[in-house]
Design an enzyme around this catalytic site. Structure first.
Site, PDB file in Angstrom:
ATOM      1  N   ASN A  65     -10.510  -3.299  -6.176  1.00 11.65           N
ATOM      2  CA  ASN A  65      -9.753  -2.364  -7.027  1.00 11.65           C
ATOM      3  C   ASN A  65     -10.392  -2.139  -8.404  1.00 11.65           C
ATOM      4  O   ASN A  65     -10.075  -1.173  -9.090  1.00 11.65           O
ATOM      5  CB  ASN A  65      -8.296  -2.818  -7.212  1.00 11.65           C
ATOM      6  CG  ASN A  65      -7.444  -2.623  -5.978  1.00 11.65           C
ATOM      7  OD1 ASN A  65      -6.486  -3.351  -5.761  1.00 11.65           O
ATOM      8  ND2 ASN A  65      -7.782  -1.634  -5.153  1.00 11.65           N
ATOM      9  N   ASP A 112       0.828  -1.209   0.000  1.00 15.83           N
ATOM     10  CA  ASP A 112       0.000   0.000   0.000  1.00 15.83           C
ATOM     11  C   ASP A 112       0.865   1.263   0.000  1.00 15.83           C
ATOM     12  O   ASP A 112       1.972   1.264   0.541  1.00 15.83           O
ATOM     13  CB  ASP A 112      -0.911  -0.015   1.237  1.00 15.83           C
ATOM     14  CG  ASP A 112      -2.081   0.935   1.081  1.00 15.83           C
ATOM     15  OD1 ASP A 112      -2.341   1.406  -0.047  1.00 15.83           O
ATOM     16  OD2 ASP A 112      -2.735   1.221   2.100  1.00 15.83           O
TER      17      ASP A 112
HETATM   18  C1  FPP Z   1      -2.021   0.075  -3.373  1.00 17.79           C
HETATM   19  O1  FPP Z   1      -1.555   1.400  -3.308  1.00 17.79           O
HETATM   20  C2  FPP Z   1      -1.425  -0.597  -4.523  1.00 17.79           C
HETATM   21  C3  FPP Z   1      -2.111  -1.177  -5.523  1.00 17.79           C
HETATM   22  C4  FPP Z   1      -3.582  -1.206  -5.566  1.00 17.79           C
HETATM   23  C5  FPP Z   1      -1.440  -1.782  -6.688  1.00 17.79           C
HETATM   24  C6  FPP Z   1      -0.157  -2.494  -6.434  1.00 17.79           C
HETATM   25  C7  FPP Z   1       0.558  -2.673  -7.717  1.00 17.79           C
HETATM   26  C8  FPP Z   1       1.910  -2.601  -7.884  1.00 17.79           C
HETATM   27  C9  FPP Z   1       2.843  -2.501  -6.757  1.00 17.79           C
HETATM   28  C10 FPP Z   1       2.555  -2.619  -9.227  1.00 17.79           C
HETATM   29  C11 FPP Z   1       2.297  -3.750 -10.148  1.00 17.79           C
HETATM   30  C12 FPP Z   1       2.364  -5.082  -9.523  1.00 17.79           C
HETATM   31  C13 FPP Z   1       3.170  -6.091  -9.949  1.00 17.79           C
HETATM   32  C14 FPP Z   1       3.062  -7.427  -9.299  1.00 17.79           C
HETATM   33  C15 FPP Z   1       4.161  -5.920 -10.999  1.00 17.79           C
HETATM   34  P1  FPP Z   1      -2.603   2.608  -3.422  1.00 17.79           P
HETATM   35  O2  FPP Z   1      -2.706   3.001  -4.848  1.00 17.79           O
HETATM   36  O3  FPP Z   1      -3.888   2.215  -2.778  1.00 17.79           O
HETATM   37  O4  FPP Z   1      -1.872   3.712  -2.587  1.00 17.79           O
HETATM   38  P2  FPP Z   1      -2.552   4.873  -1.730  1.00 17.79           P
HETATM   39  O5  FPP Z   1      -3.232   4.218  -0.559  1.00 17.79           O
HETATM   40  O6  FPP Z   1      -1.383   5.706  -1.305  1.00 17.79           O
HETATM   41  O7  FPP Z   1      -3.487   5.604  -2.644  1.00 17.79           O
END
Ligand code: FPP
Length: 251
Positions: free
Chosen positions: A68, A20
């Site tokens: 998501n 996250d």
């Molecule tokens: C949560 O952060 C993250 C995600 C929903 C996506 C995770 C994806 C990756 C790390 C990249 C691609 C994955 C792979 C396996 C190559 P958020 O967007 O909710 O962060 P925030 O809470 O700060 O808004």
């Protein structure tokens, strides 16, 4: 990636991570959210490398939850593109380092060209033995449990198993994670302290570790802090300390 295994005592066998904080990482730099995810993908590579080097056998990453799908269309398609790019750029090294790729979650909801690429990568690495990189895609813990219940019901109806044979052990054979052990350590980065529908059944006895570091900044030193914290805890699985200590002396 330069991978070399040091076998370490008391290391978790299976680490699961809620990655996250990508969005906030980008926001703080006045960058688009996707740039945060792009940096997050670099952290993924680093975490895989860390696990392989330290002999952690299973790494499960929460890359995309069932919830998501509600994100803006541009972010969803950007994440799909990043996943494809990750496979394009990392698959050879993943394979060369004897790592098996697998996924949990409802792949059917992903665009067909993404599914094809993932399935080819899973197939290519299917005989690898040193580590499993398990990516949770369109995954939800509750959905995983409901699917398992439906499959158990079907198996009973088809006469394949008896109702009296349904125990915790048989039930978990119907979860997406049937072939892998439960996580020992569950890490969540980004400062929030919740599971967000990740591995609900499987985390029953996992040690939980919450880091305030945003996922793109989660480096080897931060990972090692989580491991050290894990190593300092005593996992009792419902027993008392003296029983655990006696077991330790026996083994
Ligand atoms: C949560 O952060 C993250 C995600 C929903 C996506 C995770 C994806 C990756 C790390 C990249 C691609 C994955 C792979 C396996 C190559 P958020 O967007 O909710 O962060 P925030 O809470 O700060 O808004």
């Amino acid at each position: 990636m330069s991978f070399q295994t040091d076998s370490q005592s008391n290391f978790p066998r299976h680490v699961a991570i809620v990655m996250d904080g990508n969005g906030r990482w980008a926001k703080r730099r006045l960058l688009p959210r996707l740039e945060g995810h792009r940096q997050g993908a670099k952290s993924v590579r680093r975490a895989v490398e860390f696990c392989r080097r330290n002999g952690i056998e299973y790494l499960t990453l929460y890359a995309f939850s069932t919830e998501n799908w509600k994100r803006p269309q541009g972010e969803v398609s950007g994440l799909m593109k990043l996943l494809m790019q990750f496979i394009d750029s990392e698959l050879e090294e993943i394979h060369a380092n004897d790592i098996r790729l697998m996924t949990i979650g409802d792949l059917k909801r992903l665009p067909p060209h993404v599914v094809e690429k993932i399935q080819a990568a899973i197939e290519k690495t299917s005989q690898n033995k040193s580590m499993v990189l398990n990516i949770a895609l369109s995954y939800g813990g509750r959905q995983d449990i409901v699917n398992a219940v439906l499959q158990v019901h079907e198996a009973i109806q088809a006469g394949k198993i008896e109702q009296s044979e349904v125990t915790e052990e048989t039930f978990e054979q119907y979860l997406d994670t049937a072939s892998i052990p439960d996580p020992d350590l569950l890490i969540r980065t980004g400062g929030e302290q919740r599971l967000s529908n990740f591995l609900l059944w499987q985390s029953a006895y996992a040690e939980l570790y919450f880091s305030t570091v945003l996922w793109p900044d989660f480096d080897d030193a931060e990972f090692m802090k989580a491991i050290e914290e894990y190593r300092s805890r005593q996992r009792r699985f419902g027993m008392i300390s003296e029983q655990i200590e006696a077991e330790g002396r026996r083994s």
